[in-house]
Design a protein around this motif. Structure first.
Motif, PDB file in Angstrom:
ATOM      1  N   ASP A 150      10.563  51.164  47.400  1.00  8.93           N
ATOM      2  CA  ASP A 150       9.570  51.083  46.326  1.00  8.93           C
ATOM      3  C   ASP A 150       8.155  50.959  46.868  1.00  8.93           C
ATOM      4  O   ASP A 150       7.427  51.934  46.922  1.00  8.93           O
ATOM      5  CB  ASP A 150       9.893  49.930  45.369  1.00  8.93           C
ATOM      6  CG  ASP A 150       8.947  49.930  44.166  1.00  8.93           C
ATOM      7  OD1 ASP A 150       8.768  50.995  43.563  1.00  8.93           O
ATOM      8  OD2 ASP A 150       8.365  48.876  43.847  1.00  8.93           O
ATOM      9  N   ARG A 151       7.737  49.761  47.266  1.00 10.44           N
ATOM     10  CA  ARG A 151       6.398  49.568  47.838  1.00 10.44           C
ATOM     11  C   ARG A 151       6.483  49.793  49.343  1.00 10.44           C
ATOM     12  O   ARG A 151       7.046  48.975  50.073  1.00 10.44           O
ATOM     13  CB  ARG A 151       5.884  48.170  47.535  1.00 10.44           C
ATOM     14  CG  ARG A 151       5.737  47.870  46.049  1.00 10.44           C
ATOM     15  CD  ARG A 151       5.097  46.516  45.899  1.00 10.44           C
ATOM     16  NE  ARG A 151       5.129  46.017  44.540  1.00 10.44           N
ATOM     17  CZ  ARG A 151       4.733  44.796  44.199  1.00 10.44           C
ATOM     18  NH1 ARG A 151       4.275  43.968  45.124  1.00 10.44           N
ATOM     19  NH2 ARG A 151       4.787  44.404  42.945  1.00 10.44           N
ATOM     20  N   THR A 152       5.939  50.892  49.786  1.00 10.12           N
ATOM     21  CA  THR A 152       6.089  51.306  51.182  1.00 10.12           C
ATOM     22  C   THR A 152       4.748  51.272  51.909  1.00 10.12           C
ATOM     23  O   THR A 152       3.711  50.984  51.312  1.00 10.12           O
ATOM     24  CB  THR A 152       6.682  52.721  51.244  1.00 10.12           C
ATOM     25  OG1 THR A 152       5.761  53.638  50.641  1.00 10.12           O
ATOM     26  CG2 THR A 152       8.009  52.783  50.494  1.00 10.12           C
ATOM     27  N   HIS A 153       4.786  51.575  53.208  1.00 14.45           N
ATOM     28  CA  HIS A 153       3.564  51.627  54.012  1.00 14.45           C
ATOM     29  C   HIS A 153       3.721  52.689  55.088  1.00 14.45           C
ATOM     30  O   HIS A 153       4.750  52.740  55.774  1.00 14.45           O
ATOM     31  CB  HIS A 153       3.289  50.265  54.653  1.00 14.45           C
ATOM     32  CG  HIS A 153       1.884  50.090  55.148  1.00 14.45           C
ATOM     33  ND1 HIS A 153       1.372  50.782  56.229  1.00 14.45           N
ATOM     34  CD2 HIS A 153       0.870  49.309  54.692  1.00 14.45           C
ATOM     35  CE1 HIS A 153       0.119  50.416  56.429  1.00 14.45           C
ATOM     36  NE2 HIS A 153      -0.214  49.531  55.512  1.00 14.45           N
ATOM     37  N   LYS A 154       2.697  53.521  55.249  1.00 15.56           N
ATOM     38  CA  LYS A 154       2.780  54.653  56.174  1.00 15.56           C
ATOM     39  C   LYS A 154       2.916  54.218  57.633  1.00 15.56           C
ATOM     40  O   LYS A 154       3.369  55.002  58.477  1.00 15.56           O
ATOM     41  CB  LYS A 154       1.551  55.546  56.029  1.00 15.56           C
ATOM     42  CG  LYS A 154       0.234  54.853  56.370  1.00 15.56           C
ATOM     43  CD  LYS A 154      -0.957  55.763  56.152  1.00 15.56           C
ATOM     44  CE  LYS A 154      -2.272  55.064  56.485  1.00 15.56           C
ATOM     45  NZ  LYS A 154      -3.445  55.931  56.262  1.00 15.56           N
ATOM     46  N   GLU A 192      -4.282  47.712  47.962  1.00 13.16           N
ATOM     47  CA  GLU A 192      -4.085  49.004  48.615  1.00 13.16           C
ATOM     48  C   GLU A 192      -2.606  49.285  48.897  1.00 13.16           C
ATOM     49  O   GLU A 192      -2.195  49.498  50.025  1.00 13.16           O
ATOM     50  CB  GLU A 192      -4.899  49.059  49.913  1.00 13.16           C
ATOM     51  CG  GLU A 192      -6.403  48.998  49.678  1.00 13.16           C
ATOM     52  CD  GLU A 192      -7.195  49.092  50.965  1.00 13.16           C
ATOM     53  OE1 GLU A 192      -6.591  49.350  52.016  1.00 13.16           O
ATOM     54  OE2 GLU A 192      -8.419  48.878  50.909  1.00 13.16           O
ATOM     55  N   ILE A 193      -1.818  49.259  47.854  1.00 16.98           N
ATOM     56  CA  ILE A 193      -0.401  49.599  47.953  1.00 16.98           C
ATOM     57  C   ILE A 193      -0.235  51.039  47.488  1.00 16.98           C
ATOM     58  O   ILE A 193      -0.715  51.417  46.414  1.00 16.98           O
ATOM     59  CB  ILE A 193       0.452  48.649  47.084  1.00 16.98           C
ATOM     60  CG1 ILE A 193       0.331  47.202  47.600  1.00 16.98           C
ATOM     61  CG2 ILE A 193       1.904  49.086  47.067  1.00 16.98           C
ATOM     62  CD1 ILE A 193       0.976  46.953  48.933  1.00 16.98           C
ATOM     63  N   GLN A 322      13.636  59.828  54.365  1.00 15.35           N
ATOM     64  CA  GLN A 322      12.830  59.414  53.218  1.00 15.35           C
ATOM     65  C   GLN A 322      13.480  59.960  51.962  1.00 15.35           C
ATOM     66  O   GLN A 322      13.585  61.166  51.785  1.00 15.35           O
ATOM     67  CB  GLN A 322      11.393  59.914  53.332  1.00 15.35           C
ATOM     68  CG  GLN A 322      10.540  59.536  52.124  1.00 15.35           C
ATOM     69  CD  GLN A 322       9.058  59.775  52.350  1.00 15.35           C
ATOM     70  OE1 GLN A 322       8.415  59.053  53.086  1.00 15.35           O
ATOM     71  NE2 GLN A 322       8.518  60.796  51.724  1.00 15.35           N
ATOM     72  N   ILE A 323      13.930  59.057  51.110  1.00 18.93           N
ATOM     73  CA  ILE A 323      14.577  59.441  49.861  1.00 18.93           C
ATOM     74  C   ILE A 323      13.594  59.186  48.723  1.00 18.93           C
ATOM     75  O   ILE A 323      13.124  58.065  48.531  1.00 18.93           O
ATOM     76  CB  ILE A 323      15.877  58.640  49.646  1.00 18.93           C
ATOM     77  CG1 ILE A 323      16.877  58.949  50.768  1.00 18.93           C
ATOM     78  CG2 ILE A 323      16.483  58.948  48.285  1.00 18.93           C
ATOM     79  CD1 ILE A 323      18.109  58.077  50.775  1.00 18.93           C
ATOM     80  N   VAL A 324      13.275  60.256  47.987  1.00 17.56           N
ATOM     81  CA  VAL A 324      12.294  60.166  46.900  1.00 17.56           C
ATOM     82  C   VAL A 324      12.994  60.462  45.576  1.00 17.56           C
ATOM     83  O   VAL A 324      13.581  61.535  45.398  1.00 17.56           O
ATOM     84  CB  VAL A 324      11.125  61.145  47.124  1.00 17.56           C
ATOM     85  CG1 VAL A 324      10.100  61.005  45.996  1.00 17.56           C
ATOM     86  CG2 VAL A 324      10.465  60.892  48.480  1.00 17.56           C
TER      87      VAL A 324
END
Length: 340
Positions: A150-154, A192-193, A322-324
């Motif tokens: 859900d809340r990810t970071h590059k 900045e999420i 990466q599952i979207v």
């Protein structure tokens, strides 16, 4: 105080070696069924219980996975955790839950605590405060499975399960436009999420496609809460041009928007309101709240399946997936201006 039974006690009682008892308790195939039954019966008789920590230290596997979420008060996270636990329970995994309470410091402590508990992996969704991600590097360095959802970071080089949040923002805005709304306001977080930024970019894209103006007075960034929805709406209603629809950064914010509109005697859905997350309460408030469903159950299932796949690999990071997932529009009365 009675002394706790150990495998040494079982071995002495049966006149067998400690290694025989250990193999029998761990279902090692080289142990005969008769010996295994003998050991299990004696273990039950002596009230033996497995020391999971000691077992994990010797085997390198605890059959426990840690989950870090911002809060369990948000139904989305509660539903996702339930789904993760349900799926992993089928494979004899237990779950340790840690709430960061939207605090970066608590999130760091959560990672540390779960690693000290010898979990086999961590599934995490980031707090609103999280910008620096080095604490998650330790999970990767220990070759334990890490999945961000859900809340990810590059900057976290780990598998991800997330929603197409650009599409979510686009879908919410497009729905309002299809209902005839033209002056659309957006109350969201200033954190900045990426998911919230992506939703806003989707909002911008839908306005541009429809050749509708984006009014700067209609954009409020702050917290995500009922109170923030109320304050943001009151601020926007002071604008020279009045909006005819509002998007809340989440369903709690959208509820605040509804309350503020009611206080200002503004009818809904003459002025529309839509949120994100499809919280349980969304179908019970008046009017019922249109929302974007984030597929919490599906997201939890995908996290669990991804973990089970990773844990079988010698290097769990040999392929970073990466599952979207697609967002789902749930139409209710708060935006039902022309549909009958």
């Amino acid at each position: 105080m009675n002394k706790k039974t150990t495998i040494y006690d079982i071995a002495r009682a049966l006149g067998v070696t400690v290694s025989t008892v250990s193999r029998a308790l761990n279902n090692v195939p080289t142990i005969s069924e008769a010996t295994r039954k003998l050991v299990l019966d004696k273990a039950k008789e002596l009230n033996y219980s497995v020391n999971k920590l000691a077992s994990s230290l010797s085997s390198g596997k605890s059959n426990t996975i840690g989950v870090i979420v911002p809060t369990m008060q948000i139904h989305f996270f509660a539903e996702a955790v339930h789904s993760i636990e349900k799926e992993l329970k089928k494979h004899n995994y237990s779950l340790l839950l840690y709430q960061s309470n939207e605090s970066f410091e608590d999130e760091v402590n959560g990672v540390k605590t779960l690693l000290e508990a010898q979990v086999d992996g961590i599934i995490a969704s980031l707090s609103l405060e999280t910008q620096q991600t080095s604490h998650f590097r330790e999970v990767i360095n220990q070759r334990k499975c890490l999945i961000i959802f859900d809340r990810t970071h590059k900057n976290i080089p780990a598998p991800v399960v997330k929603l197409d949040d650009f599409k979510a923002g686009y879908l919410a805005t497009q729905h309002l436009i299809e209902q005839g709304y033209r002056n659309i306001a957006f109350i969201t977080t200033d954190k900045e999420i990426s998911i919230f930024q992506d939703r806003f970019h989707g909002f911008e894209a839908a306005l541009k496609e429809a050749q509708l103006p984006q009014q700067e007075d209609f954009i409020v960034r702050g917290d995500l809460s009922i109170e923030a929805g109320i304050k943001g709406t009151e601020q926007i209603l002071k604008s020279a041009i009045q909006p005819d629809a509002f998007i809340g950064g989440d369903d709690f914010t959208a509820v605040g928007i509804i309350q503020a509109l009611k206080s200002a005697d503004i009818a809904i859905p003459a002025t529309g309101v839509i949120g994100f997350a499809n919280q349980t309460f969304s179908s019970f408030i008046t009017p019922t709240l249109s929302s974007i469903d984030q597929q919490a159950n599906k997201m939890g299932e995908e996290c669990a399946k991804l973990f089970l796949k990773m844990v079988k690999q010698k290097n769990p990071y040999e392929a970073i997936e990466q599952i979207v997932l697609d967002p789902l529009l749930v139409k209710r009365k708060s935006t039902n201006r022309i549909d009958k």
